[in-house]
Design a protein around this motif. Structure first.
Motif, mmCIF file in Angstrom:
data_model
loop_
_atom_site.group_PDB
_atom_site.id
_atom_site.type_symbol
_atom_site.label_atom_id
_atom_site.label_comp_id
_atom_site.label_asym_id
_atom_site.label_seq_id
_atom_site.Cartn_x
_atom_site.Cartn_y
_atom_site.Cartn_z
ATOM 1 N N VAL A 207 -12.429 3.489 0.997
ATOM 2 C CA VAL A 207 -11.962 4.957 1.045
ATOM 3 C C VAL A 207 -10.333 4.893 1.707
ATOM 4 O O VAL A 207 -9.468 5.261 1.165
ATOM 5 C CB VAL A 207 -12.660 5.788 1.704
ATOM 6 C CG1 VAL A 207 -12.065 6.851 2.077
ATOM 7 C CG2 VAL A 207 -13.840 6.018 0.952
ATOM 8 N N PHE A 208 -10.308 3.999 2.976
ATOM 9 C CA PHE A 208 -8.929 4.034 3.414
ATOM 10 C C PHE A 208 -7.892 3.489 2.851
ATOM 11 O O PHE A 208 -6.739 3.825 2.421
ATOM 12 C CB PHE A 208 -9.010 3.216 4.785
ATOM 13 C CG PHE A 208 -10.226 3.954 5.885
ATOM 14 C CD1 PHE A 208 -10.238 5.188 5.790
ATOM 15 C CD2 PHE A 208 -10.884 3.240 6.764
ATOM 16 C CE1 PHE A 208 -11.208 5.891 6.697
ATOM 17 C CE2 PHE A 208 -11.749 3.649 7.601
ATOM 18 C CZ PHE A 208 -11.696 5.357 7.699
ATOM 19 N N LYS A 209 -8.505 2.357 2.086
ATOM 20 C CA LYS A 209 -7.149 1.796 1.219
ATOM 21 C C LYS A 209 -6.877 2.354 -0.033
ATOM 22 O O LYS A 209 -5.641 2.459 -0.289
ATOM 23 C CB LYS A 209 -8.052 0.278 0.543
ATOM 24 C CG LYS A 209 -7.808 -0.741 1.720
ATOM 25 C CD LYS A 209 -8.916 -2.003 1.086
ATOM 26 C CE LYS A 209 -7.973 -2.907 0.189
ATOM 27 N NZ LYS A 209 -8.945 -4.027 -0.004
ATOM 28 N N LYS A 210 -7.488 3.204 -0.508
ATOM 29 C CA LYS A 210 -7.157 4.080 -1.628
ATOM 30 C C LYS A 210 -6.338 5.248 -1.168
ATOM 31 O O LYS A 210 -5.554 5.862 -1.913
ATOM 32 C CB LYS A 210 -8.521 4.926 -2.291
ATOM 33 C CG LYS A 210 -9.173 3.883 -3.289
ATOM 34 C CD LYS A 210 -10.456 4.596 -3.882
ATOM 35 C CE LYS A 210 -11.150 3.596 -4.906
ATOM 36 N NZ LYS A 210 -12.703 4.161 -5.040
ATOM 37 N N ALA A 211 -6.215 5.565 -0.030
ATOM 38 C CA ALA A 211 -5.497 6.398 0.754
ATOM 39 C C ALA A 211 -4.387 6.089 1.272
ATOM 40 O O ALA A 211 -3.424 6.564 2.091
ATOM 41 C CB ALA A 211 -6.568 7.412 1.827
ATOM 42 N N ASN A 212 -4.069 4.742 1.132
ATOM 43 C CA ASN A 212 -2.914 4.155 1.346
ATOM 44 C C ASN A 212 -2.683 3.742 2.922
ATOM 45 O O ASN A 212 -1.603 3.841 3.424
ATOM 46 C CB ASN A 212 -1.693 4.506 0.791
ATOM 47 C CG ASN A 212 -1.377 4.748 -0.775
ATOM 48 O OD1 ASN A 212 -1.731 3.453 -1.393
ATOM 49 N ND2 ASN A 212 -1.101 5.778 -1.464
ATOM 50 N N ILE A 213 -3.927 3.538 3.562
ATOM 51 C CA ILE A 213 -4.050 3.280 4.736
ATOM 52 C C ILE A 213 -4.215 1.880 5.169
ATOM 53 O O ILE A 213 -5.157 1.331 4.438
ATOM 54 C CB ILE A 213 -5.172 4.377 5.345
ATOM 55 C CG1 ILE A 213 -4.666 5.701 5.548
ATOM 56 C CG2 ILE A 213 -5.392 3.667 6.921
ATOM 57 C CD1 ILE A 213 -5.711 6.606 5.832
ATOM 58 N N ARG A 214 -3.322 1.275 5.823
ATOM 59 C CA ARG A 214 -3.297 -0.055 6.095
ATOM 60 C C ARG A 214 -4.537 -0.602 7.156
ATOM 61 O O ARG A 214 -4.479 0.181 8.050
ATOM 62 C CB ARG A 214 -1.887 -0.673 6.423
ATOM 63 C CG ARG A 214 -1.052 -0.605 5.451
ATOM 64 C CD ARG A 214 0.351 -0.888 6.049
ATOM 65 N NE ARG A 214 0.542 0.096 7.534
ATOM 66 C CZ ARG A 214 1.197 -0.208 8.492
ATOM 67 N NH1 ARG A 214 2.066 -1.418 8.400
ATOM 68 N NH2 ARG A 214 1.300 0.267 9.418
ATOM 69 N N ILE A 215 -5.285 -1.738 6.781
ATOM 70 C CA ILE A 215 -6.301 -2.166 7.426
ATOM 71 C C ILE A 215 -5.821 -3.434 7.868
ATOM 72 O O ILE A 215 -5.772 -4.277 7.306
ATOM 73 C CB ILE A 215 -7.773 -2.326 6.778
ATOM 74 C CG1 ILE A 215 -8.161 -0.955 5.952
ATOM 75 C CG2 ILE A 215 -8.877 -2.730 7.645
ATOM 76 C CD1 ILE A 215 -8.534 -0.011 6.840
#
Length: 289
Positions: A207-215
């Motif tokens: 979900v975070f990656k789809k929101a362009n949030i970097r892990i």
């Protein structure tokens, strides 16, 4: 009757769900040890249903197995249906989700300590606003993980914000995704998430990656259980190794020792299996270690 029963060399195992990696690994540990010691294993699945769990205990009592290993289902708050095993002198060992009401041996991990370790690791990686995707709020092991999470925050003078604790029913992949979407609406968005299993951690990362949030640069994520996928997904997942296979081996050894102790002198015992934090890319922030 006793002679016949003593020759069955049969153990009954009650697991909530066979398709969960943790329980399948516990079963593997039980079966390997039981086979080596000359015992057959029959697996029953409660599917986290109290009604089904009660029915299985009745089947096992009728079969007169020589011993039972069980993990309580999520619906089970009263475990008195297991007390009958004590009455008919069938040794009983609980693992992971255990009964507080029925006299029995137990094989567990220290869920508080494991959650504390995972949360403190996120803090040491530089996270200051850490969320928790939690398990069923009525289940002792998940209550302990919430307490461990809160204790780590308290130790480091960070606020335990109840709005950042997302409870689930069964820690499914879908629930993890829904919790992650809710966390993205928080203000500010968390910079770390500790998840009570790997399923929810994996779905949260997606979900975070789809929101362009970097892990892990924007949000560091830690899971719990060390599922096989955690070492091959992108990024690889920091998680707690709960040593499910060793838990199964230990439960089987403990049960068989009680079956074979002719004097019936073994008091019930609780064995705590050590857990390890496995650090991988989902929390490795190069600038902060």
């Amino acid at each position: 009757s006793n002679l016949r029963r003593n020759k069955t060399h049969s153990i009954g195992v009650i697991v909530p769900r066979i398709d969960i990696h943790f329980h399948s690994h516990v079963i593997s540990g039980i079966e390997e040890t039981a086979y080596r010691l000359g015992y057959n294993v029959t697996i029953f699945q409660s599917r986290d249903s109290l009604e089904r769990e009660i029915a299985v205990t009745e089947i096992l009592q009728a079969k007169r197995v020589e011993g039972v290993i069980a993990c309580l289902g999520l619906e089970t708050t009263d475990s008195k249906h297991f007390a009958r095993f004590n009455e008919i002198k069938i040794p009983l060992v609980f693992y992971d989700r255990v009964s507080k009401d029925v006299e029995s041996s137990k094989v567990i991990i220290d869920d508080f300590d494991a959650a504390f370790k995972a949360t403190e690791h996120l803090i040491n990686a530089g996270c200051k606003n850490i969320a928790h995707i939690a398990g069923n709020r009525n289940t002792d092991i998940f209550k302990a993980r919430v307490k461990g999470y809160k204790a780590a925050l308290l130790k480091h003078d960070l606020e335990a914000n109840e709005n950042l604790i997302q409870y689930t029913s069964e820690l499914s992949y879908e629930e993890g995704a829904n919790c992650a979407k809710k966390l993205l609406t928080a203000n500010p968005i968390p910079d770390g998430v500790f998840c009570a299993n790997d399923n929810t951690a994996i779905s949260a990362i997606q979900v975070f990656k789809k929101a362009n949030i970097r892990i892990p640069e924007d949000i560091a994520v830690a899971g719990f259980s060390n599922y096989p996928i955690s070492s091959i997904m992108e990024p690889t997942l920091t998680t707690i190794d709960d040593r499910a296979f060793e838990m199964g081996q230990t439960a089987a050894k403990l049960l068989i020792r009680q079956i074979e102790d002719k004097d019936q002198n073994i008091a019930s015992e609780t064995i705590v299996i050590k857990t390890d934090l496995i650090v991988r890319d989902s929390t490795r922030r190069n600038s902060k270690g």
